[in-house]
Design a protein around this motif. Structure first.
Motif, short mmCIF file in Angstrom:
data_model
loop_
_atom_site.label_atom_id
_atom_site.label_comp_id
_atom_site.label_asym_id
_atom_site.label_seq_id
_atom_site.Cartn_x
_atom_site.Cartn_y
_atom_site.Cartn_z
N ASN A 127 0.64 -0.29 -7.01
CA ASN A 127 1.31 0.25 -5.83
C ASN A 127 2.74 -0.28 -5.68
OD1 ASN A 127 -1.01 1.63 -4.89
ND2 ASN A 127 -1.79 -0.26 -4.00
N TYR A 128 2.97 -1.50 -6.17
CA TYR A 128 4.14 -2.28 -5.77
C TYR A 128 4.94 -2.71 -6.99
CZ TYR A 128 6.40 -6.55 -3.85
OH TYR A 128 7.27 -7.53 -3.48
N ILE A 177 4.08 6.89 -1.74
CA ILE A 177 4.78 5.73 -1.18
C ILE A 177 5.15 4.78 -2.30
CG2 ILE A 177 4.62 3.74 0.35
CD1 ILE A 177 2.70 5.33 2.08
N GLU A 224 6.84 1.18 -3.09
CA GLU A 224 7.26 -0.10 -2.54
C GLU A 224 8.03 -0.89 -3.60
OE1 GLU A 224 4.10 -2.05 0.01
OE2 GLU A 224 2.86 -0.62 -1.10
N ASN A 256 10.53 -4.23 -4.27
CA ASN A 256 11.07 -5.49 -3.75
C ASN A 256 12.13 -6.04 -4.70
OD1 ASN A 256 10.69 -8.75 -4.08
ND2 ASN A 256 10.68 -8.11 -1.94
N PHE A 260 10.31 5.73 0.08
CA PHE A 260 10.62 4.39 -0.42
C PHE A 260 10.55 3.35 0.70
CE2 PHE A 260 12.52 6.96 -3.76
CZ PHE A 260 12.14 6.24 -4.90
N GLN A 261 9.92 2.25 0.37
CA GLN A 261 9.86 1.10 1.27
C GLN A 261 10.45 -0.09 0.52
OE1 GLN A 261 5.80 0.66 2.65
NE2 GLN A 261 5.78 2.69 3.59
N PHE A 262 11.72 -0.35 0.80
CA PHE A 262 12.44 -1.41 0.10
C PHE A 262 12.30 -2.74 0.86
CE2 PHE A 262 14.98 2.45 -0.95
CZ PHE A 262 14.78 2.45 -2.32
N SER A 263 12.31 -3.83 0.11
CA SER A 263 12.31 -5.16 0.71
C SER A 263 13.08 -6.10 -0.19
CB SER A 263 10.88 -5.68 0.92
OG SER A 263 10.19 -5.78 -0.32
N GLU A 300 13.60 -4.11 4.23
CA GLU A 300 12.95 -5.18 4.98
C GLU A 300 13.37 -6.53 4.38
OE1 GLU A 300 8.47 -6.89 5.91
OE2 GLU A 300 8.72 -4.78 5.34
N SER A 320 0.36 -5.10 -8.18
CA SER A 320 1.81 -5.26 -8.31
C SER A 320 2.22 -5.59 -9.74
CB SER A 320 2.30 -6.37 -7.38
OG SER A 320 1.75 -7.62 -7.74
#
Length: 475
Positions: A112-113, A171, A173, A175, A205-208, A230, A368
């Motif tokens: 997922n990551y 989705i 994710e 980082n 996109f969910q960036f961190s 984030e 991940s």
């Protein structure tokens, strides 16, 4: 009647894996392999003790007059493996479930990551740094490529998104980590733009980013806000406590430069919502309620406090637990949540290992992948265990691959050192970095960290029981 007919005639026995935490006339029980926590009365505990030796349920029904509600509760105890047939092997049952779970490893459907290790270098030299302290024990620290270039990042993203697309996941994710990732800010900026311009119609996109915040300028803060990145950052106490452990390369203070980064974010209308605090022997005395007050004044909702996972401070476990619980209670009164690695086993109790892939973190769960500047794949950005290479990103998860073996070795019930532990199925050996460093350095006392996790789990469960009593009292 909910009780199955064969259950009534079977000889049942109390599971050897039942764990109990008591507070007053209530208790929380859970199965150390399967989870399934339940709040029960002392009468229920007594009923379970009745099955310390095998006994037919029908004979219990003959001796006692149970109402329908009580029979439903008994069925619940059977369904959740608190009462089992005397010939039922719970470990073999778990092993069969884990064997079935292996199928999801081979097709990459767990992924997922994505972590991009943008920089293997850092402008700080924190005394507890898990990145450098762990990697210095391996050849990875000698890698000549310290910064990720855009071509490697682009190829990695393309490969990662192909995996997601194959399994119809929308989705993504991503980082940015390190070292200090902002040392490669120009590449990060290009990555953000590339994802947005090429894939925004296909993926959410969910960036961190994990950053020490010292390099966050007004311009960078504005861009981070634009892409809703984030931000995870640390402050290891107020000025005196932080500057004991969080140092520049020359050994100087970092408090002011970190605060400047936080302020630059706030001025862009994108303030920090929480911080991470790492505690070792040096700053332990300085972590107190004043830190919580400071976070509250800045509108933060979370303060993560972690004990140095590769050093494990020499303060007694009892004193560490007492301080964390005291600060947690105080923080709750301010509307702030305090958590850490030590709360993970208690959090994992919410999911049964029979229904979900429970693990200490996404790396050992197989969710991940992290790539360094050379295109080597790791489960975690701080890990020294390589599980693949970028050139094989579409097949690195194949059966018998390093990734497959790594995750398989961490499935619930497989780690020898964990067998018999009260949180075996919820902790699964704790942080893999602690394990790696212990194997390579022979300096980490794993048993002490395990004792810490066990004690914190018990205290957190007692906290839940006390909160329930408070709610009842208010009503």
């Amino acid at each position: 009647m909910l009780i199955a007919k064969d259950s009534k005639n079977d000889e049942l026995i109390k599971s050897q894996f039942i764990q109990v935490v008591r507070d007053k006339d209530k208790a929380i029980i859970w199965h150390s392999l399967f989870g399934n926590p339940k709040i029960v009365s002392k009468e229920t505990l007594g009923f379970l003790d009745y099955f310390s030796q095998p006994i037919q349920l029908s004979s219990v029904f003959d001796e006692y007059d149970f109402g329908e509600n009580a029979k439903e509760s008994i069925q619940d105890l059977i369904t959740n493996y608190y009462l089992v047939r005397k010939d039922f092997n719970e470990r073999e049952f778990l092993a069969k479930h884990m064997k079935e779970r292996e199928k999801s490893l081979a097709d990459g459907s767990l992924i997922n990551y994505l972590g991009l290790i943008m920089s293997e270098a850092c402008n700080f030299k924190c005394s507890y740094c898990i990145h450098f302290n762990n990697l210095e024990m391996t050849n990875r620290i000698k890698n000549q490529k310290k910064f990720m270039n855009f071509e490697i990042a682009k190829e990695t993203i393309d490969g990662y998104l192909k995996i997601l697309q194959k399994h119809r996941k929308a989705i993504a994710e991503i980082n940015f980590g390190g070292g200090e990732p902002l040392l490669s800010w120009k590449v990060i900026e290009r990555v953000l733009e590339y994802c947005q311009s090429n894939y925004s119609k296909k993926f959410d996109f969910q960036f961190s980013i994990n950053t020490n915040a010292s390099l966050i300028t007004h311009k960078i803060a504005k861009k981070l806000k634009e892409y809703h990145v984030e931000i995870a950052s640390s402050l290891d106490g107020l000025r005196e406590g932080n500057d004991m452990v969080r140092l520049t390369k020359s050994g100087g203070s970092t408090f002011e430069v970190v605060m400047q980064g936080f302020d630059n974010l706030a001025k862009q209308g994108y303030p920090m919502e929480g911080i991470a605090v790492t505690v070792n022997d040096q700053n332990f005395p300085f972590i107190d309620e004043k830190m919580i007050d400071w976070a509250n004044e800045r509108g933060m909702k979370e303060v993560r406090i972690d004990i140095d996972i590769i050093g494990m401070i020499q303060v007694s476990v009892e004193d560490i637990v007492a301080k964390l619980m005291r600060l947690r209670k105080y923080a709750k009164s301010c509307g702030i949540e305090i958590a850490g690695f030590w709360s993970r086993p208690a959090e994992n109790l919410n999911d049964s290992t029979l229904d979900s892939h429970v693990a200490f973190c996404g790396a050992v769960r197989g969710n991940s992948i992290c790539l360094n500047p050379s295109g080597d794949i790791y489960g975690c950005g701080y890990s020294a265990t390589q599980i693949g290479k970028l050139c094989e990103i579409e097949s690195f998860h194949d059966p018998k691959s390093p990734y497959h073996c790594f995750v398989n070795e961490h499935l619930t019930g497989t780690m020898k050192m964990c067998k018999g532990c009260m949180i075996e199925g919820q902790c699964g050996g704790g942080c893999e970095i602690t394990q790696e460093f212990a194997r390579m350095s022979n300096t980490v006392k794993i048993e002490r960290m395990c004792d810490f996790y066990r004690q914190m789990t018990c205290e957190l469960l007692i906290e839940q029981l006390q909160e329930i009593d408070t709610e009842i009292a208010i009503e």
